[in-house]
Design an enzyme around this catalytic site. Structure first.
Site, short mmCIF file in Angstrom:
data_model
loop_
_atom_site.label_atom_id
_atom_site.label_comp_id
_atom_site.label_asym_id
_atom_site.label_seq_id
_atom_site.Cartn_x
_atom_site.Cartn_y
_atom_site.Cartn_z
N SER A 1 0.80 -1.05 -0.06
CA SER A 1 0.11 0.06 0.03
C SER A 1 0.89 1.31 0.04
CB SER A 1 -0.87 0.11 1.18
OG SER A 1 -0.64 0.99 2.18
N LYS A 2 0.45 2.24 -0.70
CA LYS A 2 1.03 3.35 -0.93
C LYS A 2 1.44 4.23 0.27
CE LYS A 2 2.08 7.68 -2.45
NZ LYS A 2 3.77 8.07 -2.44
N ARG A 3 0.57 3.98 1.38
CA ARG A 3 0.67 4.75 2.74
C ARG A 3 1.78 3.91 3.47
NH1 ARG A 3 -3.22 4.21 6.00
NH2 ARG A 3 -4.58 3.01 4.53
#
Ligand code: GLU
Length: 458
Positions: free
Chosen positions: A237-239
């Site tokens: 995930s990007k986060r």
């Protein structure tokens, strides 16, 4: 058999995702092996902001990885006429219909039915609404039987038709929706093999209904590629994870090593070799050998692959590539540094924060700042809170920093800048701060602000 045609169809998001890079690589390997064509198509129907930059980023990332394309880039934003006529045809053939339900209407009916996974219920199917602006257009999907396709990786994939809902193919503002454009383009570009992430597997049922409603003939071959998890077994995930290819380029990975590592995310040659030349990959790659189980993206593993590639270079090539990497890192601030440095040594010292994993903190200057700036913590906290929200340009960063200063009771911009400059560069003087931050990027800036902030905690 005619030569296959494959494509990579990224949406411009502002960075090039590791998963997209793996998908591009697998398409490219197959196209090159089969003497086929590899098409680049930009799926920009969403009119993302800074589009030109994002598109340049996509092309730069593909080039960096050595994945050259034979056709394109095609832009969905320039092909609206094609999608509009496909939608008109579906409407004229009674295969699509206009709908004026609001999301609230749909939800309320689902609630009344006691439906826990509310989807569209076909309410407008036979209302004979005109497809005027302000109304969405939906595909009429069958209610009986089964939707099924053969996937080269996952085998037969089936789903009861009753669960394939009447999806929207045109927004109420007249723009086509993702799947409609995706299908029309694959047909128009004569794509023979759709190789993409398994997050699109469910979409494929709707894809095929659109395909068939438009009478496109024989289906393409599908091969869905396994999910990529992080080393904790969670979906990338990007986060949480470092998912941008650009981050690895900036950290000094060799593109050929990254490409080699990406090939192993879901595929392996039939033995325990892990280091393969690109020629070997092209020769040995088989879509049928792609594994279904999620692949694990493990940066340490990629590091060790990279280290092998580094050690295999002749020393003069190694030095040259290290120099080239350095040059690329600080070229964006070259003019600023040139104006301020008296010697090359000073020039390097002024720019080293751009390529060192951590800045060298000038402890004397830091201690002075701690002694004289009571709002030091507030300034760092303010920047940590505000920066993730700003557009990452020098101008916007300047405004955000001025606001941080004001909130911390530090009216002079120069005084608010000082702690931030120390945190990110370790120094009190250097090239202009906001240009420097713009080059450094949000992630590295935040990491450095946080570690400076942590110094203030006993
Ligand atoms: N634009 C889609 C994405 O970025 C690609 C879909 C496809 O490959 O068909 O996920």
């Amino acid at each position: 058999m005619t030569a296959p045609r494959l494509r990579i169809a990224p949406s411009p998001t502002g960075y090039f995702h590791i998963g997209t890079a793996r998908t591009a690589l697998f398409n490219w390997l197959y196209a090159r092996q089969q003497g086929g064509t590899f098409v680049l198509r930009i799926e920009d129907t969403d009119r993302a902001r800074n589009r030109d930059e994002h598109i340049a980023g996509i092309e730069a990332a593909l080039r960096w990885l050595g994945l050259d394309w034979d056709e394109g880039p095609y832009f969905q934003s320039q092909r609206g006429g094609l999608y509009a006529s496909a939608i008109e045809k579906l409407l004229a053939d009674g295969k699509a219909y206009a709908c004026d339900c609001t999301p609230e209407d749909v939800q309320a009916r689902a609630k009344a039915r006691g439906d826990k996974t509310p989807g569209y219920d076909g309410f407008c199917r036979d209302r004979g609404l005109e497809a005027t602006s302000g109304r969405v257009v939906r595909l009429r999907t069958p209610d009986e039987g089964e939707s099924a396709y053969d996937d080269l990786v996952y085998g037969r994939v089936a789903k009861p038709m009753v669960n394939v809902l009447d999806l929207a193919i045109r927004k109420s503002n007249g723009d086509p929706l993702f799947l409609l454009a995706n299908v029309v383009d694959d047909a128009d570009m004569a794509i023979s093999h759709v190789v993409r992430g398994s997050d699109h597997m469910d979409n494929t049922h709707s894809y095929l209904l659109i395909w068939e409603a438009l009478g496109y003939g024989p289906r393409p071959v599908f091969a869905h590629l396994p999910l990529i998890n992080n080393d904790a077994g969670k979906k990338l995930s990007k986060r949480r994870d470092k998912v941008a290819v650009e981050d690895y380029r900036d950290a000094g990975y060799l593109p050929e090593a990254v490409r080699n590592y990406l090939a192993l995310l879901g595929w392996a040659p039939g033995d325990d070799r892990e280091i393969l030349t690109v020629e070997q990959m092209v020769a040995e790659f088989r879509l049928e050998d792609v594994k279904r189980a999620p692949a694990t993206f493990d940066e340490r593993k990629m590091q060790s692959v990279n280290a092998e590639y580094l050690r295999a270079l002749p020393v003069e090539v190694f030095v040259e590539r290290a120099q080239g990497w350095l040059r690329d890192r600080w070229a964006p601030l070259g003019a600023e540094v040139q104006e301020r440095a008296r010697t090359l040594g000073e020039a390097v010292a002024m720019a080293d924060f751009l390529f060192l994993p951590e800045p060298h903190m000038d402890e004397k200057e830091w201690a002075k700042e701690v002694a004289k700036q009571p709002a030091l913590a507030a300034i760092l906290d303010g920047a940590i809170a505000r920066y993730p929200e700003v557009e990452w340009t020098a101008d916007a960063l300047k405004d955000a920093t001025a606001a941080v200063g004001e909130e911390a009771g530090v009216a002079q911009l120069g005084k608010a800048q000082a702690p931030i400059r120390l945190a990110v560069s370790g120094r009190r003087v250097g090239p202009p701060l906001f240009e420097s931050l713009a080059v450094l990027g949000l992630d590295r800036t935040l990491a450095r602000l946080r570690s400076a902030r942590a110094r203030l905690e006993p």
